[in-house]
Design a protein around this motif. Structure first.
Motif, PDB file in Angstrom:
ATOM      1  N   ILE A  43      45.025  40.682  35.072  1.00  0.00           N
ATOM      2  CA  ILE A  43      45.133  41.998  35.709  1.00  0.00           C
ATOM      3  C   ILE A  43      46.580  42.185  36.124  1.00  0.00           C
ATOM      4  CG2 ILE A  43      44.364  43.483  37.591  1.00  0.00           C
ATOM      5  CD1 ILE A  43      41.778  41.777  37.676  1.00  0.00           C
ATOM      6  N   THR A  45      49.390  44.843  37.687  1.00  0.00           N
ATOM      7  CA  THR A  45      49.618  46.094  38.420  1.00  0.00           C
ATOM      8  C   THR A  45      51.088  46.327  38.740  1.00  0.00           C
ATOM      9  OG1 THR A  45      49.303  45.019  40.562  1.00  0.00           O
ATOM     10  CG2 THR A  45      47.343  45.958  39.527  1.00  0.00           C
ATOM     11  N   LEU A  72      44.172  43.866  31.670  1.00  0.00           N
ATOM     12  CA  LEU A  72      43.820  45.099  32.363  1.00  0.00           C
ATOM     13  C   LEU A  72      45.067  45.620  33.058  1.00  0.00           C
ATOM     14  CD1 LEU A  72      41.627  47.102  33.299  1.00  0.00           C
ATOM     15  CD2 LEU A  72      41.224  45.569  35.246  1.00  0.00           C
ATOM     16  N   CYS A  74      46.843  48.314  35.417  1.00  0.00           N
ATOM     17  CA  CYS A  74      46.553  49.262  36.483  1.00  0.00           C
ATOM     18  C   CYS A  74      47.847  49.694  37.156  1.00  0.00           C
ATOM     19  CB  CYS A  74      45.635  48.628  37.529  1.00  0.00           C
ATOM     20  SG  CYS A  74      44.075  48.044  36.861  1.00  0.00           S
ATOM     21  N   CYS A 115      43.107  50.663  33.664  1.00  0.00           N
ATOM     22  CA  CYS A 115      42.086  50.823  34.696  1.00  0.00           C
ATOM     23  C   CYS A 115      41.418  52.189  34.549  1.00  0.00           C
ATOM     24  CB  CYS A 115      42.711  50.726  36.087  1.00  0.00           C
ATOM     25  SG  CYS A 115      43.195  49.059  36.533  1.00  0.00           S
ATOM     26  N   PRO A 138      34.378  50.144  35.154  1.00  0.00           N
ATOM     27  CA  PRO A 138      34.218  49.224  36.285  1.00  0.00           C
ATOM     28  C   PRO A 138      33.134  48.168  36.047  1.00  0.00           C
ATOM     29  CG  PRO A 138      34.513  51.451  37.085  1.00  0.00           C
ATOM     30  CD  PRO A 138      34.358  51.551  35.591  1.00  0.00           C
ATOM     31  N   MET A 141      34.438  45.384  33.653  1.00  0.00           N
ATOM     32  CA  MET A 141      35.458  44.562  34.313  1.00  0.00           C
ATOM     33  C   MET A 141      34.829  43.690  35.396  1.00  0.00           C
ATOM     34  SD  MET A 141      38.385  44.910  32.895  1.00  0.00           S
ATOM     35  CE  MET A 141      37.491  44.992  31.357  1.00  0.00           C
ATOM     36  N   SER A 154      46.016  37.569  38.384  1.00  0.00           N
ATOM     37  CA  SER A 154      46.498  38.862  38.840  1.00  0.00           C
ATOM     38  C   SER A 154      48.005  38.816  39.077  1.00  0.00           C
ATOM     39  CB  SER A 154      45.772  39.251  40.126  1.00  0.00           C
ATOM     40  OG  SER A 154      46.195  40.510  40.568  1.00  0.00           O
TER      41      SER A 154
END
Length: 155
Positions: A43, A45, A72, A74, A115, A138, A141, A154
């Protein structure tokens, strides 16, 4: 005195067992491909070029070692999924860009999604995404995140 000798030997055996047991387990897993995850969820971000780059470098290293990453994207990292987006600078020492590594991994089987809330909260639509990039749901995931066989990283 005899009791002391037995006690010392018992202590020595116990200490040796404690030292060698982890080594034996490590050696056992070193040759066991099943000890590593088949899939991983990454993930991302961060808007930091170095963080994005390192996330892609590590995901690619996992891929090279037999794990299929699912990425992923985001928040600010969602920009990497936009067709035509290019990072401002290349990262040394090899002159790579996060989006280039991402696309290379996609060609090797890695999944990439933005996302679910990225597109509705940006100026982009689904048509703006690079070929092969999807929109995460959602439920899907959450299922990956809950699966104990899929590690989650992350950045």
């Amino acid at each position: 005195m005899k009791v002391m000798r037995i006690s010392c030997w018992a202590s020595a055996i116990a200490a040796t067992t404690l030292i060698l047991s982890p080594l034996a387990m490590a050696d056992e897993h070193a040759n066991d491909d099943d000890a590593y995850a088949e899939r991983a969820l990454v993930i991302l971000t961060s808007d930091s070029l170095q963080t994005q780059g390192m996330a892609m470098i590590l995901a690619n290293a996992m891929r090279e070692q037999g794990t299929t990453p699912h990425i992923l994207l985001c928040d600010a990292a969602g920009e990497l999924a936009i067709d035509g987006y290019e990072s401002e600078t290349e990262l040394g020492p090899r002159g790579v860009k996060p989006e280039g590594l991402m696309q290379m991994m996609m060609g090797e089987g890695a999944g990439v999604d933005v996302c679910a809330i990225f597109l509705p909260n940006s100026e982009y639509g689904e048509d703006d995404l690079r070929d092969g990039v999807g929109v995460a749901t959602p439920g899907a995931m959450a299922e990956m995140m809950r699966d104990p066989a899929i590690p989650v990283f992350s950045f």
